[in-house]
Scaffold this active site. Sequence first.
Site, PDB file in Angstrom:
ATOM      1  N   SER A 171       0.800  -1.225   0.000  1.00 49.74           N
ATOM      2  CA  SER A 171       0.000   0.000   0.000  1.00 49.74           C
ATOM      3  C   SER A 171       0.838   1.283   0.000  1.00 49.74           C
ATOM      4  O   SER A 171       0.295   2.372  -0.174  1.00 49.74           O
ATOM      5  CB  SER A 171      -0.947   0.009   1.203  1.00 49.74           C
ATOM      6  OG  SER A 171      -0.217   0.050   2.408  1.00 49.74           O
ATOM      7  N   LYS A 229      -6.607   3.730   8.434  1.00 47.60           N
ATOM      8  CA  LYS A 229      -5.642   4.665   7.842  1.00 47.60           C
ATOM      9  C   LYS A 229      -6.186   6.093   7.822  1.00 47.60           C
ATOM     10  O   LYS A 229      -5.482   7.055   8.163  1.00 47.60           O
ATOM     11  CB  LYS A 229      -5.294   4.215   6.429  1.00 47.60           C
ATOM     12  CG  LYS A 229      -4.493   2.920   6.370  1.00 47.60           C
ATOM     13  CD  LYS A 229      -4.239   2.495   4.929  1.00 47.60           C
ATOM     14  CE  LYS A 229      -3.421   1.213   4.876  1.00 47.60           C
ATOM     15  NZ  LYS A 229      -3.180   0.761   3.494  1.00 47.60           N
TER      16      LYS A 229
END
Length: 790
Positions: A682, A725
Amino acid sequence: MSQRENSTVVPELLPLIPLRDVILFPNLVVPLFVGRERSIRALEEAMREGHVVALATQRHAETMDPEPEDIYEIGCIATVMQELKLPDGTAKALVEGEKRFRILEYVQTDPYFVVRVEYIEESLEVDVETQALMRTLIADFEKAAELGKPIPQEVIVAASAIEEPGRLADFVAFHLNLKVEEKQEILEALVPTERLERAARFLRKELEILELGSKIQSRVKEQMSQSQREYFLREQLKAIQQELGTLDETQAEIEEYTAKIKEAGMPQAVEEKALKELGRLEKMPPQSAETAVIRTYLDWLVGMPWNIESEEKLDLVAAQEILDADHYGLEKVKERVLEYLAVHKLTDKMRGPILCFVGPPGVGKTSIGRSIARSLNREFIRISLGGVRDEAEIRGHRRTYVGALPGRIVQSISQVKTRNPVFMMDEIDKVGMDFRGDPTSALLEVLDPEQNYAFQDHYLEVPFDLSDVMFITTANLLDPIPAPLRDRMEVIHFPGYTEDEKLHIARQYLVPKQLAEHGLTPGKLEITDDAIREIIRRHTREAGVRNLERTIAAVCRQVARKVVEGKKGKTTVGARTLQKYLGPPKFSYGLAEEKDEVGVATGLVWTEVGGDVIFIEATTMPGKGGLTLTGQLGDVMRESATAALSYIRTRAKDLGVEPDFIEHNDLHIHVPAAAIPKDGPSAGITMATAVASVLTGCPVRRDLAMTGEITLRGRVLPIGGLKEKLLAAHRAGITTALIPKDNVRDLELLPEHVREDIKIVPVSTMDEVLALALVQGCGPAKRKVARKRG
């Protein structure tokens, strides 16, 4: 009442009455109850026109309003001997069969049936074969009466006196318990010899059933006589022992066990096993060591809840309230329990679900099991499988071993005295194996709905039904669980609590609990939300709330001490005064950079303890095209960095970078903190942005963070952990977040206030990322590449 006075000539047109479940034969008299409108009118017409009526049976008795195709073609002409009108409008008639007929056509169907008939005449000649058939039929008829067929003696005598073959077959068929279809088959046999053969065949079948029944009855009677004799002798022996004062304790114990076995509600096979063991105990001398083994075995058998169940509360609203009161969040688990309740409410028999809760420590996997049991009104069992290495812990030991006992499954169910508890197996991922066997293999049967209805413990040696048990297993990691066992369970992941969820849990559950445990009240101690948030951020780092609760307890202990020492008034603990109780912060969390910098891009990462922000740094130096990666990066993250560099090289011209820059420069990418291992794809677009920034000389926006996987073509692929996140980005003061376009569906899980405070921009290509991330106004003319030409 009217009565027939003399016989009449039978006409060809007759009123017809359809019969249900009745067959009338010629020369026989039967009573009929007539209730249907058509039939009553047909009977009345017959009484007016010579007392003669046609009777034919329906093909299906349940047909209330038959049509011509519903009625057999062959029937019997009858003379109405008597008719009686009943108060309810129906009628009772006594009719005598005259001769067979065949329906040629239905002349009339309303208001009653009128049919044109053809009369069937039959031969009265009797040859030798026919005479033999008649004698055989009469002999079998008499034998049927001897074997218990309820046939009066006068009927036997009447049958013996009949000389006409067709009439004898009709007479015998009438007095047998044949189906309507079988009697109709005899009625439709127009040749007397054929009729005799059919009647003989049906009578022979009846004789076989009667002979078999007689044998069974004799055998049962013999067994009952033997049982009664044994009972009588035992009672006599007991009475003699009582008179002599020698009635031993063993006999009283046997009777007690017998009563317990009968009352336990065991399945038949289990009860037979228990009685067999009881018989062994009765025959053994009291001083034998085996008697103690058998007694213990019988105690376990009668102590099992064979037919005892907890009565479930199938109230979805009450169950929802209980689950919400005990736990905050965990919506997926709560929904699964409520779905089970809803389906169970619609169907009486439903197998218990087998769930597996997987997540980091302290997120509520074990405690929610108790809440599930309370919401279902079931008993709760919890066993820990951590460190279990012996298969016998699950299945039990064979009775041949000294001190053998059932396994923990059977022991636990015996203790709660119900066959449908909520059974939690903790730490299933920590089960081991050694020379004593593999416990996970034993669990395959326990946790398989297709097998656990007949679970056999090695000690009990009889099947026990576990299909009504709701099994819940917990694990920190899914990988150590063997694939066959994992396949049998419905896995529900516990992702860990976010900062906001921890704050809510602390405020609603943990602080009131710790105040009560330390003898404090809200009037003596108040811990503000800012203080709780500071504890979460700087004094604990975990996915669950165990350390958070311990830290709150540490604050409560210090305040409790001051109260005992004489401190008056209320103590308020805020973010500024927290250090006084807990000391300096143990952890730090990511915050946005203070200024835009070249070669530094802000990324978003997911960890077991929640989300966080990281700052990926890139720099160039004279060299020969080397790529250095530091910060304990895993293989996947290293490959992402390589893919990011390859993409930048293919787009060098568009970015204003010299195409041969890599030949004269080395590139170094670093991901703090270096002591923490990192992996995953990611951070791909973040590393590509940092590399683009350092090569072009354009700063990266400090208020912007990003996450996404990169491909060689510059495509941005979806990632996981988006909720955590973005919460970390909100906490760090980020105002803009770039996410993969395919992750837009995950935004529904994000709290509303976070979506309002952060501008979330979905992107699908790296070009979009660079256009948004690099500071505006930094064109190719201003981009510098640090390189050294050789």
